[in-house]
Design a protein around this motif. Structure first.
Motif, PDB file in Angstrom:
ATOM      1  N   ARG A 114      -3.423  11.800 -11.680  1.00  9.24           N
ATOM      2  CA  ARG A 114      -4.489  11.510 -12.646  1.00  9.24           C
ATOM      3  C   ARG A 114      -4.368  10.082 -13.183  1.00  9.24           C
ATOM      4  NH1 ARG A 114      -7.593  14.729 -16.322  1.00  9.24           N
ATOM      5  NH2 ARG A 114      -6.556  16.552 -15.475  1.00  9.24           N
ATOM      6  N   GLU A 115      -3.152   9.692 -13.580  1.00  9.78           N
ATOM      7  CA  GLU A 115      -2.948   8.372 -14.165  1.00  9.78           C
ATOM      8  C   GLU A 115      -3.281   7.257 -13.175  1.00  9.78           C
ATOM      9  OE1 GLU A 115       0.755   9.629 -17.155  1.00  9.78           O
ATOM     10  OE2 GLU A 115       1.099   8.268 -15.470  1.00  9.78           O
ATOM     11  N   GLU A 116      -2.803   7.375 -11.947  1.00 14.69           N
ATOM     12  CA  GLU A 116      -2.883   6.265 -11.000  1.00 14.69           C
ATOM     13  C   GLU A 116      -4.181   6.223 -10.206  1.00 14.69           C
ATOM     14  OE1 GLU A 116       0.569   5.821  -8.545  1.00 14.69           O
ATOM     15  OE2 GLU A 116       1.903   5.567 -10.267  1.00 14.69           O
ATOM     16  N   THR A 117      -4.765   7.381  -9.898  1.00 14.83           N
ATOM     17  CA  THR A 117      -5.960   7.383  -9.048  1.00 14.83           C
ATOM     18  C   THR A 117      -7.218   7.859  -9.757  1.00 14.83           C
ATOM     19  OG1 THR A 117      -5.760   9.659  -8.204  1.00 14.83           O
ATOM     20  CG2 THR A 117      -4.447   7.937  -7.104  1.00 14.83           C
ATOM     21  N   GLY A 118      -7.068   8.538 -10.884  1.00 11.92           N
ATOM     22  CA  GLY A 118      -8.234   9.057 -11.579  1.00 11.92           C
ATOM     23  C   GLY A 118      -8.743  10.367 -11.043  1.00 11.92           C
ATOM     24  N   PHE A 119      -7.894  11.085 -10.277  1.00  9.46           N
ATOM     25  CA  PHE A 119      -8.293  12.387  -9.728  1.00  9.46           C
ATOM     26  C   PHE A 119      -7.396  13.495 -10.277  1.00  9.46           C
ATOM     27  CE2 PHE A 119     -10.374   9.724  -6.636  1.00  9.46           C
ATOM     28  CZ  PHE A 119     -11.495  10.452  -6.248  1.00  9.46           C
ATOM     29  N   ALA A 120      -7.996  14.659 -10.501  1.00  5.76           N
ATOM     30  CA  ALA A 120      -7.254  15.868 -10.834  1.00  5.76           C
ATOM     31  C   ALA A 120      -7.296  16.792  -9.625  1.00  5.76           C
ATOM     32  CB  ALA A 120      -7.866  16.559 -12.048  1.00  5.76           C
ATOM     33  N   ALA A 121      -6.233  17.573  -9.439  1.00  3.14           N
ATOM     34  CA  ALA A 121      -6.144  18.491  -8.297  1.00  3.14           C
ATOM     35  C   ALA A 121      -6.088  19.925  -8.783  1.00  3.14           C
ATOM     36  CB  ALA A 121      -4.899  18.165  -7.475  1.00  3.14           C
ATOM     37  N   ASP A 122      -6.733  20.847  -8.040  1.00  3.04           N
ATOM     38  CA  ASP A 122      -6.621  22.255  -8.413  1.00  3.04           C
ATOM     39  C   ASP A 122      -5.617  22.985  -7.530  1.00  3.04           C
ATOM     40  OD1 ASP A 122      -7.875  22.790  -6.010  1.00  3.04           O
ATOM     41  OD2 ASP A 122      -9.747  23.491  -6.895  1.00  3.04           O
TER      42      ASP A 122
ATOM     43  N   PHE B 191       2.009  17.892  -2.126  1.00  4.06           N
ATOM     44  CA  PHE B 191       0.677  17.824  -1.538  1.00  4.06           C
ATOM     45  C   PHE B 191      -0.335  18.288  -2.567  1.00  4.06           C
ATOM     46  CE2 PHE B 191      -2.813  19.664   1.052  1.00  4.06           C
ATOM     47  CZ  PHE B 191      -3.181  18.505   1.724  1.00  4.06           C
ATOM     48  N   ALA B 192      -1.407  17.506  -2.736  1.00  4.83           N
ATOM     49  CA  ALA B 192      -2.459  17.825  -3.705  1.00  4.83           C
ATOM     50  C   ALA B 192      -3.797  17.936  -2.996  1.00  4.83           C
ATOM     51  CB  ALA B 192      -2.526  16.735  -4.778  1.00  4.83           C
ATOM     52  N   GLU B 193      -4.579  18.937  -3.367  1.00  7.53           N
ATOM     53  CA  GLU B 193      -5.896  19.139  -2.757  1.00  7.53           C
ATOM     54  C   GLU B 193      -6.853  19.671  -3.813  1.00  7.53           C
ATOM     55  OE1 GLU B 193      -5.535  22.084   0.334  1.00  7.53           O
ATOM     56  OE2 GLU B 193      -3.981  23.154  -0.787  1.00  7.53           O
ATOM     57  N   GLY B 194      -8.124  19.797  -3.429  1.00  3.84           N
ATOM     58  CA  GLY B 194      -9.135  20.217  -4.393  1.00  3.84           C
ATOM     59  C   GLY B 194      -9.312  19.172  -5.469  1.00  3.84           C
ATOM     60  N   LEU B 195      -9.567  17.928  -5.068  1.00  6.86           N
ATOM     61  CA  LEU B 195      -9.592  16.801  -6.005  1.00  6.86           C
ATOM     62  C   LEU B 195     -10.951  16.631  -6.667  1.00  6.86           C
ATOM     63  CD1 LEU B 195      -7.599  14.115  -3.996  1.00  6.86           C
ATOM     64  CD2 LEU B 195      -6.738  16.004  -5.385  1.00  6.86           C
ATOM     65  N   GLU B 196     -10.902  16.301  -7.963  1.00  6.12           N
ATOM     66  CA  GLU B 196     -12.105  16.001  -8.739  1.00  6.12           C
ATOM     67  C   GLU B 196     -11.868  14.726  -9.537  1.00  6.12           C
ATOM     68  OE1 GLU B 196     -14.986  17.477  -8.753  1.00  6.12           O
ATOM     69  OE2 GLU B 196     -14.432  19.176  -7.451  1.00  6.12           O
ATOM     70  N   PRO B 197     -12.846  13.796  -9.549  1.00  3.61           N
ATOM     71  CA  PRO B 197     -12.666  12.559 -10.320  1.00  3.61           C
ATOM     72  C   PRO B 197     -12.691  12.824 -11.818  1.00  3.61           C
ATOM     73  CG  PRO B 197     -14.877  12.671  -9.402  1.00  3.61           C
ATOM     74  CD  PRO B 197     -14.123  13.832  -8.818  1.00  3.61           C
TER      75      PRO B 197
ATOM     76  N   THR C 229       0.868  -1.169   0.000  1.00  3.50           N
ATOM     77  CA  THR C 229       0.000   0.000   0.000  1.00  3.50           C
ATOM     78  C   THR C 229       0.907   1.221   0.000  1.00  3.50           C
ATOM     79  OG1 THR C 229      -1.719  -1.169   1.227  1.00  3.50           O
ATOM     80  CG2 THR C 229      -1.813   1.246   1.218  1.00  3.50           C
ATOM     81  N   GLU C 230       0.843   2.004  -1.075  1.00  2.00           N
ATOM     82  CA  GLU C 230       1.785   3.098  -1.281  1.00  2.00           C
ATOM     83  C   GLU C 230       1.060   4.390  -1.635  1.00  2.00           C
ATOM     84  OE1 GLU C 230       5.006   0.121  -3.494  1.00  2.00           O
ATOM     85  OE2 GLU C 230       4.151   1.825  -4.572  1.00  2.00           O
ATOM     86  N   LEU C 231       1.776   5.489  -1.504  1.00  2.00           N
ATOM     87  CA  LEU C 231       1.294   6.746  -2.055  1.00  2.00           C
ATOM     88  C   LEU C 231       1.492   6.723  -3.571  1.00  2.00           C
ATOM     89  CD1 LEU C 231       2.858   9.239   0.517  1.00  2.00           C
ATOM     90  CD2 LEU C 231       0.433   8.649   0.297  1.00  2.00           C
ATOM     91  N   PRO C 232       0.653   7.397  -4.337  1.00  2.00           N
ATOM     92  CA  PRO C 232       0.891   7.510  -5.777  1.00  2.00           C
ATOM     93  C   PRO C 232       2.275   8.126  -6.018  1.00  2.00           C
ATOM     94  CG  PRO C 232      -1.284   8.348  -5.194  1.00  2.00           C
ATOM     95  CD  PRO C 232      -0.555   8.117  -3.904  1.00  2.00           C
ATOM     96  N   ALA C 233       2.963   7.622  -7.024  1.00  2.00           N
ATOM     97  CA  ALA C 233       4.325   8.089  -7.282  1.00  2.00           C
ATOM     98  C   ALA C 233       4.726   7.762  -8.708  1.00  2.00           C
ATOM     99  CB  ALA C 233       5.299   7.444  -6.293  1.00  2.00           C
ATOM    100  N   GLY C 234       5.805   8.408  -9.166  1.00  2.00           N
ATOM    101  CA  GLY C 234       6.307   8.108 -10.499  1.00  2.00           C
ATOM    102  C   GLY C 234       7.511   8.955 -10.851  1.00  2.00           C
TER     103      GLY C 234
END
Length: 201
Positions: free
Chosen positions: A117-125, A148-154, A95-100
């Motif tokens: 976006r690629e790994e979780t399907g969310f975009a951040a503002d 750190f990413a916030e303001g997430l939208e699928p 179980t990991e944080l998204p990374a690349g």
């Protein structure tokens, strides 16, 4: 909003997306006699520096150089996003944080936006670099940035052909415990503890 302030990945040192910062000038008390690359692929370069030590003796210091990477701490309400994936190198699911990898011309925050976006399907503002670190400095030439990413939208997952992973949401209150579950991943533990120290969890 994207914050690239003091983002070292925006410097020309990252122009190929595959190499560590240029090695600085050797310390005057540690002159490099020779530097040899013994192994190289598109993902790793390895070799040694023959160094004269302060007492006048010489020693080969072996190193492996890896692509610069980014780790994403994405929070939505009271959840932190993780991914579960099998790691053939250790024959275990983690179980990991998204990374690349930070690609050519990218900042840490731009790479984080893409990987999220690629790994979780969310975009951040909103994305901001928490810290960049040098990893395992006794052996590696490898830099890692925590964003750190916030303001997430699928928006839908866009996995690469060689990615087989499943997104997982974890309550923020459980994030540290989940990150420390065995088998623990160094980047995940570091990232979660860093975010907790910054008051983001």
């Amino acid at each position: 909003m994207t914050d690239d302030t003091d983002d070292p990945a925006t410097t020309p040192a990252f122009d190929d997306g595959r190499r560590h910062d240029p090695r600085g000038e050797p310390h005057p008390d540690w002159p490099v006699i020779e530097s040899e690359t013994e192994y190289e692929t598109g993902w790793v370069q390895a070799g040694y520096d023959l160094v004269e030590q302060p007492d006048g003796t010489r020693k080969r210091y072996y190193w492996a150089e890896l692509a610069t990477a980014v780790v994403v701490l994405a929070r939505t309400d009271d959840q932190l996003l993780f991914v579960e994936q099998y790691r053939p190198t250790i024959r275990s699911t983690q179980t990991e944080l998204p990374a690349g990898i930070v690609e050519a011309g990218e900042s840490f925050t731009a790479a984080a936006e893409r990987e999220l976006r690629e790994e979780t399907g969310f975009a951040a503002d909103g994305l901001s670099l928490l810290q960049a670190v040098d990893c395992t400095t006794g052996l590696l030439r490898h830099k890692r940035g925590f964003v750190f990413a916030e303001g997430l939208e699928p928006v839908g997952q866009e996995l690469d052909d060689n990615e087989f992973l499943t997104p997982r949401s974890v309550p923020v209150s459980e994030a540290v415990a989940v990150a420390r579950e065995q088998p623990a991943n160094d980047a995940t533990v570091e990232g979660v503890l860093l975010a907790a120290d910054e008051g983001l969890l």
